[in-house]
Each structure stands twice: as C-alpha cells, then as structure tokens.
Design a protein around this motif. Structure first.
Motif, PDB file in Angstrom:
ATOM      1  N   ALA A 179       1.018  -1.146   0.044  1.00 22.95           N
ATOM      2  CA  ALA A 179       0.067   0.112  -0.117  1.00 22.95           C
ATOM      3  C   ALA A 179       0.833   1.245   0.152  1.00 22.95           C
ATOM      4  CB  ALA A 179      -0.796   0.088   1.246  1.00 22.95           C
ATOM      5  N   THR A 180       1.830   1.333   0.739  1.00 22.91           N
ATOM      6  CA  THR A 180       2.697   2.453   0.906  1.00 22.91           C
ATOM      7  C   THR A 180       3.529   2.659  -0.431  1.00 22.91           C
ATOM      8  OG1 THR A 180       3.564   1.417   3.152  1.00 22.91           O
ATOM      9  CG2 THR A 180       4.534   3.492   2.528  1.00 22.91           C
ATOM     10  N   GLN A 181       3.803   1.660  -0.998  1.00 26.41           N
ATOM     11  CA  GLN A 181       4.673   1.588  -2.231  1.00 26.41           C
ATOM     12  C   GLN A 181       3.410   2.173  -3.418  1.00 26.41           C
ATOM     13  OE1 GLN A 181       7.618   0.642  -2.721  1.00 26.41           O
ATOM     14  NE2 GLN A 181       7.517   1.610  -5.087  1.00 26.41           N
ATOM     15  N   ALA A 182       2.615   1.699  -3.068  1.00 28.50           N
ATOM     16  CA  ALA A 182       1.202   2.211  -4.406  1.00 28.50           C
ATOM     17  C   ALA A 182       1.273   3.625  -4.236  1.00 28.50           C
ATOM     18  CB  ALA A 182      -0.084   1.247  -4.270  1.00 28.50           C
ATOM     19  N   LEU A 183       1.310   4.069  -2.937  1.00 32.08           N
ATOM     20  CA  LEU A 183       0.762   5.443  -2.749  1.00 32.08           C
ATOM     21  C   LEU A 183       1.882   6.427  -2.859  1.00 32.08           C
ATOM     22  CD1 LEU A 183      -1.400   5.238   0.525  1.00 32.08           C
ATOM     23  CD2 LEU A 183      -2.090   6.121  -1.781  1.00 32.08           C
ATOM     24  N   SER A 184       2.876   5.874  -3.304  1.00 30.97           N
ATOM     25  CA  SER A 184       4.407   6.907  -3.340  1.00 30.97           C
ATOM     26  C   SER A 184       4.337   7.429  -4.540  1.00 30.97           C
ATOM     27  CB  SER A 184       5.478   5.906  -2.840  1.00 30.97           C
ATOM     28  OG  SER A 184       5.697   5.127  -3.884  1.00 30.97           O
ATOM     29  N   TYR A 185       3.579   6.976  -5.619  1.00 36.81           N
ATOM     30  CA  TYR A 185       3.840   7.540  -6.918  1.00 36.81           C
ATOM     31  C   TYR A 185       2.534   8.393  -6.969  1.00 36.81           C
ATOM     32  CZ  TYR A 185       6.416   3.179  -7.798  1.00 36.81           C
ATOM     33  OH  TYR A 185       7.218   2.227  -7.483  1.00 36.81           O
ATOM     34  N   GLN A 186       2.933   9.536  -8.125  1.00 35.21           N
ATOM     35  CA  GLN A 186       2.010  10.673  -8.252  1.00 35.21           C
ATOM     36  C   GLN A 186       0.914  10.146  -8.735  1.00 35.21           C
ATOM     37  OE1 GLN A 186       4.239  13.888 -10.078  1.00 35.21           O
ATOM     38  NE2 GLN A 186       2.421  15.188  -9.449  1.00 35.21           N
ATOM     39  N   GLU A 187      -0.263  10.928  -8.406  1.00 35.08           N
ATOM     40  CA  GLU A 187      -1.599  10.518  -9.077  1.00 35.08           C
ATOM     41  C   GLU A 187      -1.441  10.984 -10.794  1.00 35.08           C
ATOM     42  OE1 GLU A 187      -4.475  12.319  -6.605  1.00 35.08           O
ATOM     43  OE2 GLU A 187      -6.079  11.544  -7.823  1.00 35.08           O
ATOM     44  N   ARG A 188      -2.150  10.137 -11.487  1.00 31.73           N
ATOM     45  CA  ARG A 188      -2.131  10.129 -13.043  1.00 31.73           C
ATOM     46  C   ARG A 188      -0.788  10.024 -13.537  1.00 31.73           C
ATOM     47  NH1 ARG A 188      -6.767  11.899 -15.416  1.00 31.73           N
ATOM     48  NH2 ARG A 188      -5.583  12.646 -17.087  1.00 31.73           N
ATOM     49  N   SER A 189      -0.001   9.708 -12.850  1.00 32.45           N
ATOM     50  CA  SER A 189       1.433   9.259 -13.480  1.00 32.45           C
ATOM     51  C   SER A 189       1.533   7.679 -13.917  1.00 32.45           C
ATOM     52  CB  SER A 189       2.564   9.803 -12.540  1.00 32.45           C
ATOM     53  OG  SER A 189       2.717   8.780 -11.588  1.00 32.45           O
ATOM     54  N   ALA A 190       2.666   7.635 -14.853  1.00 31.56           N
ATOM     55  CA  ALA A 190       2.697   6.159 -15.267  1.00 31.56           C
ATOM     56  C   ALA A 190       3.094   5.317 -13.764  1.00 31.56           C
ATOM     57  CB  ALA A 190       4.220   5.960 -16.123  1.00 31.56           C
ATOM     58  N   GLY A 191       3.516   5.819 -12.916  1.00 39.01           N
ATOM     59  CA  GLY A 191       3.844   4.918 -11.704  1.00 39.01           C
ATOM     60  C   GLY A 191       2.389   4.575 -11.006  1.00 39.01           C
ATOM     61  N   ALA A 192       1.454   5.475 -11.098  1.00 41.80           N
ATOM     62  CA  ALA A 192       0.133   5.050 -10.600  1.00 41.80           C
ATOM     63  C   ALA A 192      -0.732   4.008 -11.299  1.00 41.80           C
ATOM     64  CB  ALA A 192      -0.735   6.486 -10.323  1.00 41.80           C
ATOM     65  N   LEU A 193      -0.296   4.126 -12.435  1.00 38.21           N
ATOM     66  CA  LEU A 193      -0.948   3.029 -13.573  1.00 38.21           C
ATOM     67  C   LEU A 193      -0.472   1.523 -13.444  1.00 38.21           C
ATOM     68  CD1 LEU A 193      -1.603   4.743 -17.087  1.00 38.21           C
ATOM     69  CD2 LEU A 193      -3.255   4.003 -15.247  1.00 38.21           C
ATOM     70  N   MET A 194       0.740   1.708 -12.711  1.00 37.93           N
ATOM     71  CA  MET A 194       1.764   0.495 -12.922  1.00 37.93           C
ATOM     72  C   MET A 194       1.390  -0.596 -11.996  1.00 37.93           C
ATOM     73  SD  MET A 194       5.623   0.811 -12.341  1.00 37.93           S
ATOM     74  CE  MET A 194       5.739   1.029 -10.591  1.00 37.93           C
ATOM     75  N   ASN A 195       1.788  -1.781 -12.569  1.00 42.03           N
ATOM     76  CA  ASN A 195       1.521  -3.140 -11.812  1.00 42.03           C
ATOM     77  C   ASN A 195       3.083  -3.592 -11.637  1.00 42.03           C
ATOM     78  OD1 ASN A 195      -0.925  -3.558 -10.446  1.00 42.03           O
ATOM     79  ND2 ASN A 195      -1.480  -3.767 -12.823  1.00 42.03           N
ATOM     80  N   SER A 196       3.486  -4.179 -10.419  1.00 40.95           N
ATOM     81  CA  SER A 196       4.795  -4.784 -10.401  1.00 40.95           C
ATOM     82  C   SER A 196       4.703  -6.140 -10.739  1.00 40.95           C
ATOM     83  CB  SER A 196       5.455  -4.868  -8.724  1.00 40.95           C
ATOM     84  OG  SER A 196       4.370  -5.249  -7.990  1.00 40.95           O
ATOM     85  N   ASP A 197       3.792  -6.681 -11.487  1.00 40.06           N
ATOM     86  CA  ASP A 197       3.953  -8.172 -11.746  1.00 40.06           C
ATOM     87  C   ASP A 197       4.634  -8.536 -13.019  1.00 40.06           C
ATOM     88  OD1 ASP A 197       2.133  -6.940 -13.600  1.00 40.06           O
ATOM     89  OD2 ASP A 197       0.460  -8.041 -13.294  1.00 40.06           O
ATOM     90  N   THR A 198       5.835  -8.009 -13.236  1.00 40.74           N
ATOM     91  CA  THR A 198       6.573  -8.351 -14.426  1.00 40.74           C
ATOM     92  C   THR A 198       7.216  -9.931 -14.464  1.00 40.74           C
ATOM     93  OG1 THR A 198       8.400  -7.027 -13.338  1.00 40.74           O
ATOM     94  CG2 THR A 198       7.303  -6.006 -14.911  1.00 40.74           C
ATOM     95  N   VAL A 199       7.598 -10.166 -15.461  1.00 37.95           N
ATOM     96  CA  VAL A 199       8.430 -11.470 -15.494  1.00 37.95           C
ATOM     97  C   VAL A 199       9.603 -11.231 -16.137  1.00 37.95           C
ATOM     98  CG1 VAL A 199       8.369 -13.741 -16.243  1.00 37.95           C
ATOM     99  CG2 VAL A 199       6.131 -12.952 -15.592  1.00 37.95           C
ATOM    100  N   THR A 200      10.750 -11.166 -15.322  1.00 32.64           N
ATOM    101  CA  THR A 200      12.042 -11.000 -16.004  1.00 32.64           C
ATOM    102  C   THR A 200      12.949 -12.071 -16.086  1.00 32.64           C
ATOM    103  OG1 THR A 200      12.717 -10.626 -13.771  1.00 32.64           O
ATOM    104  CG2 THR A 200      11.810  -8.668 -14.478  1.00 32.64           C
TER     105      THR A 200
END
Lengths: 452, 452
Positions: free
Chosen positions: B128-149
């Motif tokens: 939750a803290t991580q998700a809130l750290s990105y600015q609203e309406r920015s790429a960060g707020a649209l992003m999910n961390s579910d990448t396969v690397t």
C-alpha cells in the motif's frame, strides 16, 4: 541499451520538419521520414496544415505509405487517398490488415474503387471482396483473418513444434484458437497456458471452453464494451453456425472507444465525427454550416415568440434587458442533464429499467436548482431594479424553465434514441429550442399578465 | 461448446435482479450475483439507482467484492467504499492490482485510511505504501509490479523451463522483460518470439533492444497516446536510472483513454469527470450548482450590458425581439471551434508550431460564416420587419460576432492551456461571455448609432 521515451519527441520533430520544408530541404525531410516509425509519421501528418500535409505525403517512402495510411485517422486518410492514383492506392493497401483495407475501399467513390480493384492482383482482389462483404461498424468490419488455429486432440509438444515451424505469429497474438475439422470454434489456448504446462498434456484438457466468441454481426460499440468489461486483448469472431471467421484485436477496439467517445463530444457541438482539425477552410465551413443554419432557425423561432410580447417590451424595456437570463440558465442546466444522459446511453448504463428513475431524478434536480436560483435571481434583480414584483416574475420563470430543462434534458435523448435518431447530434438543438421558448414564454408571458 | 455472446444479456439480468429485489427475494439475488462475473456485477451496480445499488452491494459475495470494486468506475466505487467498514475495505483490497489499490487508498479520508492500513497485514501494508508513493495520474500510479523478468545470457530452453516451473503468468503478459543483475532494463522478449524460435538460441540474440520504456513520472495521458500510437499491449516502466519498476497494461490504458475523452465531454457541460448517472439528487445538484452559478454571473453581465441600451430598447422594442439572435449564433459557432480545438489538444494534434495556422484558419471560417449568415439574416429580417436598415444593422452585428467567435473559440483554449487552466472546464463559460457581450454590444450599439 533502450532509452526511456522522450515526451516531446513528436513536437521536436514537427518543428524540425516544418523548418526543413520551409527552407526547401526536401531531401533532408525525405530521409528523416524514412527513419520515422509509421505511427509517428501519421501523427506528423495529422498535426500539419493541409498544404504541408500534401507536401509531406509526397516525401513519404512509397514502401511505408500503406503502414502510414493504416495509422491515420479516417478523415485525414480520406483526404490523402483522394489525391492518390488508383494503382498507388492498390499498392499501398497490399499489406494492410483486412479491417483497414475494408475501411479504405468503402470510402472510395465508385469509379475510383473500380480502378483500384482493377489494379490489384487476384488474391488481393479476393481479400478486398471479402473485407467489403461485412457490414460497416459491425464485428466483421473490425475483424482480421490472421488467426492461429490448432486441433483439440494434439499435445502441447505438437503445438510448440508447429509454432516453431510456422515462424512469426501475427501481431497481438495472445490466444491460439481451437477448432474442429469443420472449423467450428471450440475454445482458446492462451500462449501463457501453453508456456506454463507440461508439453505432454493434450490441448483439450487445457483449453478454455467458456471463452465467449463474438457474432460477426454484432455492433462495434457493443464489441468494444465487451472488450472493456472483460479486459480482452483479442477475441474470436464466429458466424451463426459457430465457424471461426477471424479475430478482433484490442488496438482496433481502442480506436472504436476513442471514436465513440469523441462522437458524443463533437456531435453535441454539431461537428462531424471525424472532423480534421487542419482541413481546408472551405471544407470546414461547409461541414459546420448545417448546424449554424439549424440554430438560426431556432433563434428566429425564439424571436418570433418574443415578438408576441412586443407591446409589453415597449412599455417595460427592462424586460428586454433581463430577457436573456432565464433561457440561458435553462440551456445550461438542460445541457448538463443532456450530456450526462447521452454519456450514460453510450456506456450502456441507461436502459428501460432505469429510465423512469432517471427522469424523476433529473426532475427533482431541476426543481431543487429551480428553487435555489430563482430565489437568488429574485433577490439580485429586486435590489438592482428596486422592483420586487419584477423579481418575483423572474423567479417564477426561472423555476419553470429549470424544471422544464431537467425533464427535457433527460427525456429528449431517450425519445430520440427510441426514434433511432442520434441523440448526440440532434439532442442539443432540440433542447435549446425547448428551453429558449419556455424561458421566453414564462418570463414575458407572466410579466404581461402581472406587470402591465 | 462455447456460446456466442448474447447482446442484451446485462439488460435481461438487470430486469431480473430488479424484479427479484422488489419482491424481496434476496436469497435468489445473492445466488445470482455469486454466478455473475465481477465485470457484469460492476455494470449492474453502475446501472442501478443508488438505493438499489446499496442493497445489491450487501448481497455480493464478500470474496468477490475486491474484484467487483476493481471493475467499478471511480465515482461509483467511492460511493460504495464510503459505506464500508475499514476491515472490510482492507480485506477487499487484498487481491487488487497495485494501481487499483493506490486509487482506492488515495480516495479515502485520512482517518479511514489509517484504519484501513491498520487492518492490513504487514506485506499488504508495504504494498500500500509503495502504491501510494507514486504521483496521481502518472505512469507510476498506472503500473503493476507483476513483471516476469529473465536474464540476457540464457537460452530459450532455460526460459521455457523457468516458465513451466513458475506456473501461471500474470494476466495480459505478452512480453518477458530482460534485465541485468542490477535490474536494469535491457529489452523485451515477446512470448511469440519465444515460441517461434529454436530453443538453443540465447535471449540476447532475439530480444528487442529498441523497445521503448516509460519513465515512471510520465503523465498518464501521454502514456495512453504512446500505447494508442504504437499498438502496445503492455510496456515496461523504468526509473531515472533505467531500473525496471513494473509494467503498464492495455486494460488500464483503455480506462485512461475513455476517461480523457469523457473528461472533455463532461467538462464542457460543467460536469464532474466521474459523475455517476445514478447519484443521489442532493449530491448531483451540488456538483452542478457551481456551473449554474458561474453562468448566472455571465447572464447578469450580459443583462448589465443590455441595460446600457435601455433607452434604445424603449424606443425600438423590435430590437428586444431580435436581440437573442446574434449572441446565439456566436455561441454556437464559437463552441464548434472551441470543441474542435479542445479535442485537438487532447489527442496531441495542436502544438506551438501549428497554433498560428489554426487561429488564422478559424478566423477565416468565422469571416466566411459571417458573410453567409449575415446576408441571410439581413434578408429574413428586412422582409419580416420590412426594414432594410434594421436588416443591415443585424447583418453587421452577426458578422462581427461570428468573426469574434472564431478568434475566441480558437484562442481561449490555447490561452487557458498556457495558464495551466483546464480548457475543457473553463473554456465554454469564457467563450459564452465573450460572444454574448460582443453580440449585444455590436447589435444594440450599432442600432443606437444608426437607427435612433
């Protein structure tokens, strides 16, 4: 190492290209365009005034023209095609997706169409006929035939070997479609399922049979709503007998969503759906003049209504000063309701079961707004003109018109829709007529009755 | 066999549910909802009046509530969350995507937020803290961390075995992201490349290094334009040092595109972005009243301008009858230009290099329209009132106002944008003020000068 995307890249490029064009450095522009991705070239063309656009198009590498045409918005694309030779059009459409091919061909005048199809080779001609056979704005017209199909009774290992043998997959492939020997659609096997399961398993065990397929005749807006609701990336299209015909991909759906949303916006201002921001002046004024003509009629109608009260206006010229207020407030309140209802219809929230509730709700809002703003305006005018009776007349007219605006704003789009008239296009002019006439009647009529 | 999608399925269901609710068959509704896909339940809630919506929500299976919340539009979602207990909110957000989690948490009042976070377990709280750290309406707020690397120096065979071991892939995975040991983004390997190449090849040979990555701070509308232009299904998000942070998927982009397009539509009518069609009456009137208040001020301003000419109006009451025509035509012509420019700004077609051209073009259209409609109205009025001088005065005022409307319609949004004021929200009220006042001045002023 890949670089993060530069935000103002297209703007920089546009400045550069405009500068080079103005100084006549065509060779430089040509080589710049050759290195530009088709989608960026398309943006460049869309952002250019029509004369520059025409020059730019001449400098686009002929091999890339088909790709650029695919990326262009409809109106801009048509403008460019209108200036192309039939054989060039035929050449440019060669590598186009089926849906874009259909769209281009549909837009051609009959004689040009004949020439373009005449310039095609036989397989392309067949593809063209096929693409044109589907109804405009239906799932068929959005569809491409580039599906990858497999049989249910083979193992994943066979599928993997088949794909390797096949080589490249069509862009945006996320699912393989499972069909029987009659090409009947049975289900999907996603690439991720294929990749995360043991290769000795059989397709039938793993395929998703619950996957919904899209009937070929479904309206494109309904298809878009399904994609949006279900977060699909692609979906299979079938005929009435469940034969697999092709697939629709999200990139085309994004265009439909954008167009549908813009349709409401532009139609409400009486603009053409695909209006090109940089079209020539004559073309633009022509497109806008119908709407202005209709509005002139409604304005004249309002003037005729006002002319019934010419004697009243002669006795009390202050009424002429205040006469614009009530219709203006009615117009704004009504168009708020109208816009909301049109949006609600477009996204599928409004239907037979909740129409009544909606109407009552907007009526209540109109009445509440009516009370608030009529009290306020009565106070302002009573003090300004030091005439409490005048304030009361204005308040009464305001209340009546805001209630009428609520009812009209909610019911006009619903009625138009039932009459199969596009509410976004016709709604606002009908609404303004209603709120203008009721506003003038309520104000000048009450004033004639009470103040004269 | 899978069935083709029934088009009016949600409508049928809505009727059924409404009927069951009205007859108090809650158990039946509960079991119906349990069998409904979360996206369809969301549509059902959005299409229901707020009281029915509240009852329905109580009947949704608690295990499905998180999924349904994710699918709801923002305004409706907030209304529902406002009535939930903090621990229920915490439970519902457990399986949410990062971007939805961030959106929900951002919308909570401070005290509720503290309680919700307090009810979460430790990993969720961190997320939750991580998700809130990105600015609203920015790429960060649209992003999910579910990448396969994956790493660049392994063979496809190793990748295939890794995926099988890993099991399920995140929804909408079309690309694997190649990173070095510092988690720096190097490129992508698409699933289709993985599937169509020999398994002894090395990732580095096949990966696409030219793939663009999205900076975490990019505005969401710019991200959407990139997706639309490049037909992406997903795209990697990186920080300033090219570290891979997550990915953005097309389903979230579709929402952004829809919201952006609706923003222009709704704002032009002075409505809130996410206005819920079935919100309670009080909430709706409150949201709409600001706009009506602003409009009342401009209508009063127009009345004050007209009051300067009260003597003229007393002498020639026919002027009062005709006084609405010129402002009305100016308003319509101006809002056509305004709408087109606002759309052009939103889709990125209008920028510094072509503003001047656009202004000149709209000025030319205004002048051309001015000539056409002033001649027409002069003729109509001259014949109606049998007064050629009056016709000429009206024609002059019409021409002036249509030219003014063209200039104002094109320049107001550009100026507002430069002042960082939303042109869609403020544009139409500023425009109407301009066209009303110029229209009244031009008509009554000229009439006072020439006819009295």
């Amino acid at each position: 190492m890949p670089e993060a995307f530069e935000q103002d890249y297209p703007l920089q490029q546009l400045k550069q290209v405009t500068k080079s064009l103005n100084s006549g450095q065509f060779v430089q522009v040509r080589s710049m365009l050759a290195q530009t991705a088709p989608c960026d070239t398309a943006l460049l063309l869309e952002s250019s005034p029509h004369k520059i656009r025409r020059m730019l198009w001449q400098l686009v590498d002929p091999d890339l023209r088909g790709d650029v045409l695919e990326e262009l918005s409809e109106d801009v694309r048509l403008g460019i095609i209108a200036q192309m030779e039939p054989e060039h059009i035929a050449a440019a459409t060669e590598d186009m997706d089926d849906d874009d091919l259909g769209e281009v061909l549909r837009s051609l005048p009959d004689t040009v169409y004949q020439n373009v199809v005449g310039a095609m080779d036989s397989p392309d001609r067949e593809r063209a006929t096929q693409a044109l056979s589907y109804q405009e704005r239906s799932a068929g017209a959005l569809m491409n035939s580039d599906t990858v199909t497999i049989r249910p009774d083979v193992t994943l290992d066979v599928v993997l070997r088949y794909l390797r043998l096949r080589g490249e997959l069509p862009e945006g492939t996320d699912d393989l479609y499972v069909v029987d020997k009659h090409n009947c659609f049975l289900g999907v096997l996603s690439l991720t399922t294929l990749l995360t399961n043991s290769s000795d398993k059989v397709v039938r065990e793993l395929m998703d049979e619950d996957c919904e397929s899209i009937p070929i005749s479904m309206d494109e807006s309904d298809v878009a709503q399904l994609f949006e609701r279900h977060n699909w990336i692609s979906a299979p299209v079938v005929d009435d007998n469940d034969h697999l015909l092709g697939r629709i991909t999200i990139d085309d759906i994004v265009d439909v969503i954008r167009e549908d949303a813009e349709h409401s916006l532009l139609s409400l201002a009486g603009l053409d759906d695909e209006e090109d921001t940089f079209a020539p002046v004559l073309k633009s004024s022509q497109k806008r003049s119908i709407w202005l003509g209709v509005n002139l009629l409604t304005a004249l109608l309002a003037a005729i209504v006002a002319s019934f009260f010419e004697n009243t206006l002669a006795i009390l010229p202050v009424l002429a000063v205040l006469n614009g207020i009530v219709p203006s407030m009615g117009g704004v309140a009504g168009s708020q309701t109208l816009t909301l209802v049109i949006r609600g219809i477009a996204v599928g929230h409004i239907n037979q079961t909740n129409q009544r509730f909606l109407l009552l709700k907007e009526l209540a809002i109109g009445a509440l707004n009516g009370v608030i703003w009529s009290v306020l305006i009565a106070g302002v005018v009573a003090i300004w003109q030091w005439d409490f009776k005048l304030g009361a007349v204005l308040a009464f007219a305001m209340f009546m018109n805001l209630v009428a605006a609520g009812i009209a704003g909610a019911s006009i789009p619903l009625i138009l829709k039932r009459m199969k008239i596009d509410p976004a296009l016709a709604g606002s002019v009908v609404l303004t007529t209603v709120t203008d006439i009721i506003g003038i009647f309520a104000f000048l009529g009450t004033a004639t009755w009470l103040l004269i």
